[in-house]
Design an enzyme around this catalytic site. Sequence first.
Site, PDB file in Angstrom:
ATOM      1  CE  LYS A  54      -0.057   4.332  -0.017  1.00 30.51           C
ATOM      2  NZ  LYS A  54       1.379   4.087  -0.188  1.00 30.51           N
ATOM      3  CD  GLN A  98       4.176   5.111  -2.359  1.00 32.73           C
ATOM      4  OE1 GLN A  98       3.321   5.572  -1.621  1.00 32.73           O
ATOM      5  NE2 GLN A  98       4.209   3.836  -2.696  1.00 32.73           N
ATOM      6  CG  ASP A 121       3.872   1.431   6.382  1.00 38.64           C
ATOM      7  OD1 ASP A 121       3.055   0.725   7.025  1.00 38.64           O
ATOM      8  OD2 ASP A 121       4.190   1.180   5.222  1.00 38.64           O
TER       9      ASP A 121
END
Length: 310
Positions: A54, A98, A121
């Site tokens: 990422k 994460q 997200d």
Amino acid sequence: MSATVIDGKGIAAEVRGAVAADVAAFHERYGRAPGLATVLVGEDPASAIYVAAKQRACLEVGIIPFDRRLPAESTFDEVTEELEELNSDRAVNAILLQLPVPAHLDGPALTAMISPDKDVDGLTPVNAGLLSLGRPGLRPCTPCGVMELLDRSGVSLAGAEAVLVGRSNLFGKPMAQLLLERNATVTICHSRTRDLRASCARADVLIAAVGRARLIEGDFVKAGAVVIDVGMNRLTPEEAQNKSGLVGDVDYAPAAERAAAITPVPGGVGPMTIAFLLRNTLQAAQYHAELEAMFAEAERRAPMSEGRGR
Ligand code: NAP
């Protein structure tokens, strides 16, 4: 029938190219680049690889990556403190915690500490609620990536039978909302579904996100269906019959015999997730920039209206 292979890797590269162009335009207009912070708690090797990917992807499109790492034994309050610091950092437009976090921590409760306007997200209660109300907000990256694959493959969703296998908050539930928004008739299957084969066999669009290698057998697939395999299961290269050792939730070869189109694993849905992480970061940065411009304008006008009132 032998299915068309949906090239997620190629489509993701196009999305990343478009994001890079938009990031350059953003930089030109506002004199700064969008920023994405990743927060990794602990040293799980797979998570460290995902975070590194990422960070690299950010640099490739001109987004500034912030790499925050906390020891595995961090407490809930310590992780929250880190997230709150990032929430108030103007250089950071988007935050990704994460997952999974170490077992002593509550991942969803920590995710909820992320400011909704930086929740890249789309997993906070605010963004999940906005999605279920059909209102704009930051939306989960993988389901958005799947929608892009369906759209670019020319799949017509209105009225189509879409069957999802998996009902996680991370993927299945938001995916169902996106399909409903596009007027598909949505069925959600899970571990208690009585006859998974029969439910899948009705699907014009079959989407599997379970985490069980080759659960979806060839004869679960209706002839001419579009099959999207979200599953990522790690086997030995021999078991997987490929170098990467990765296989999906769909038994690829027999399913591809019946389907009209299918995503491979690897190279299908996986690359789309990172592409949409970048796109969502840019979306958050644009929102912040517009908000700042609005406040600056309001401040500029404030003394005038105060004067008029006197
Ligand atoms: P998850 O939270 O573990 O959810 C799995 C879902 O599958 C649950 O709803 C579960 O049902 C259902 N399930 C389990 N066994 C089943 C069975 N025998 N029949 C029918 N349904 C069954 O997983 P997730 O986070 O959604 O991820 C699913 C898979 O997608 C994993 O392989 C993950 O690595 C992959 N993934 C990939 C990406 C990507 O970027 N490519 C992104 C996200 C996820 P219950 O709810 O009843 O337990």
